[in-house]
Design an enzyme around this catalytic site. Structure first.
Site, PDB file in Angstrom:
ATOM      1  N   CYS A 127      -0.436  -0.752   8.110  1.00 53.78           N
ATOM      2  CA  CYS A 127      -1.590  -1.236   6.948  1.00 53.78           C
ATOM      3  C   CYS A 127      -2.670  -1.956   7.866  1.00 53.78           C
ATOM      4  CB  CYS A 127      -0.939  -2.551   6.956  1.00 53.78           C
ATOM      5  SG  CYS A 127       0.345  -2.679   6.422  1.00 53.78           S
ATOM      6  N   VAL A 157      -1.761   2.308   5.119  1.00 53.67           N
ATOM      7  CA  VAL A 157      -0.926   3.259   5.408  1.00 53.67           C
ATOM      8  C   VAL A 157       0.492   2.818   5.930  1.00 53.67           C
ATOM      9  CG1 VAL A 157      -0.990   4.192   7.577  1.00 53.67           C
ATOM     10  CG2 VAL A 157       0.103   5.219   6.260  1.00 53.67           C
ATOM     11  N   THR A 158       1.683   2.251   5.760  1.00 48.51           N
ATOM     12  CA  THR A 158       2.990   2.448   6.325  1.00 48.51           C
ATOM     13  C   THR A 158       4.051   3.241   6.033  1.00 48.51           C
ATOM     14  OG1 THR A 158       4.251  -0.084   5.184  1.00 48.51           O
ATOM     15  CG2 THR A 158       3.915   1.377   3.538  1.00 48.51           C
ATOM     16  N   TYR A 159       5.196   2.476   6.233  1.00 50.84           N
ATOM     17  CA  TYR A 159       6.355   3.448   6.743  1.00 50.84           C
ATOM     18  C   TYR A 159       7.470   3.052   6.073  1.00 50.84           C
ATOM     19  CZ  TYR A 159      10.090   5.326   8.134  1.00 50.84           C
ATOM     20  OH  TYR A 159      11.664   5.417   9.051  1.00 50.84           O
ATOM     21  N   HIS A 160       8.554   3.801   4.928  1.00 46.47           N
ATOM     22  CA  HIS A 160       9.336   3.165   4.971  1.00 46.47           C
ATOM     23  C   HIS A 160      10.856   4.193   5.020  1.00 46.47           C
ATOM     24  CE1 HIS A 160       7.275   1.251   1.661  1.00 46.47           C
ATOM     25  NE2 HIS A 160       6.580   2.573   0.932  1.00 46.47           N
ATOM     26  N   LEU A 169       3.374  -4.893   1.254  1.00 44.09           N
ATOM     27  CA  LEU A 169       3.179  -5.513  -0.604  1.00 44.09           C
ATOM     28  C   LEU A 169       1.562  -4.549  -0.849  1.00 44.09           C
ATOM     29  CD1 LEU A 169       3.829  -8.201  -0.848  1.00 44.09           C
ATOM     30  CD2 LEU A 169       2.264  -8.775  -2.109  1.00 44.09           C
ATOM     31  N   GLY A 170       2.046  -4.164  -1.886  1.00 39.15           N
ATOM     32  CA  GLY A 170       0.850  -2.737  -2.077  1.00 39.15           C
ATOM     33  C   GLY A 170       1.332  -2.518  -3.640  1.00 39.15           C
ATOM     34  N   GLY A 209      -4.128  -0.444  -0.540  1.00 41.87           N
ATOM     35  CA  GLY A 209      -3.756  -1.166   0.995  1.00 41.87           C
ATOM     36  C   GLY A 209      -3.343   0.645   1.493  1.00 41.87           C
TER      37      GLY A 209
END
EC number: 2.3.1.181
Length: 206
Positions: free
Chosen positions: A156, A62-65, A126-127, A60
């Site tokens: 994403c 880029v995402t943010y947590h 999801l990744g 995947g």
């Protein structure tokens, strides 16, 4: 818990596990962090600013947590379960959909864009990574958090993708409610007879 610490613990757990090692689900929240998958393109990082960017070994973009987001990592021996990674992705998506349905929310996955959506807005990402026939990384469900950092990226890899959270659509209002619903459905779908709850990373990773 710090993202990089948990990530390295996942790698160690996967490298050191044996055929009899019990599968685990790790439920955590992270301080603010952007994570970029193996195929991640820098063009999707618009203005990360003061938030750390960690390049990781999952699939995947880029995402943010951040706090208020329920993250669950899947330490699953897929080979032992005779399960492919696509089956695991579908299982995770189905668990999220069922959990939200418990609160009267109609959610759905998209075949061309992993994750779960409500009214074309993304509520869960999801990744995954598979090594030695075993999975790690997992899902992130937006529960009750500051969503503004998502505006600093193309989530994403999708420009303009709107992110939403459960607390704003009469879903789980806190992490505890979200985790209880998710674990209930994950345990059912994984056909697990016995569940043991414990707190903290594996002892050698504390």
């Amino acid at each position: 818990m710090d993202y990089s610490k948990v990530w390295h613990a996942m790698q160690s757990f996967t490298d050191e596990r044996g055929e009899q090692t019990i599968d685990e689900l790790w439920l955590v929240e992270h301080p603010p962090v952007f994570t970029q998958g193996q195929a991640g393109k820098d063009e999707h990082l618009l203005m990360p600013g003061d938030i750390e960017v960690v390049k990781v070994d999952r699939g995947g973009q880029v995402t943010y947590h951040g706090p208020g987001q329920q993250v669950i990592y899947f330490m699953i021996n897929l080979r032992r379960r005779k399960m492919g990674v696509r089956q695991l992705v579908t299982l995770i998506e189905n668990a999220i959909v069922a959990s939200l349905n418990d609160f009267g929310i109609t959610a759905y996955p998209k075949p061309d864009a992993p994750g779960v959506y409500v009214n074309d807005k993304k509520i869960a990402s999801l990744g995954l990574r598979v090594r030695k026939g075993c999975s790690f990384h997992g899902l992130a469900l937006n529960v009750n958090m500051d969503l503004s950092p998502f505006l600093r990226i193309n989530p994403c890899g999708y420009a303009g993708l709107e992110m939403i959270q459960t607390c704003d659509i009469n879903g789980p209002q806190n992490i505890t409610d979200a985790s209880n619903a998710l674990v209930k459905h994950l345990v059912t779908l994984l056909i697990t007879d016995e569940v043991i709850y414990q707190t903290g990373l594996p002892s050698n990773e504390e």
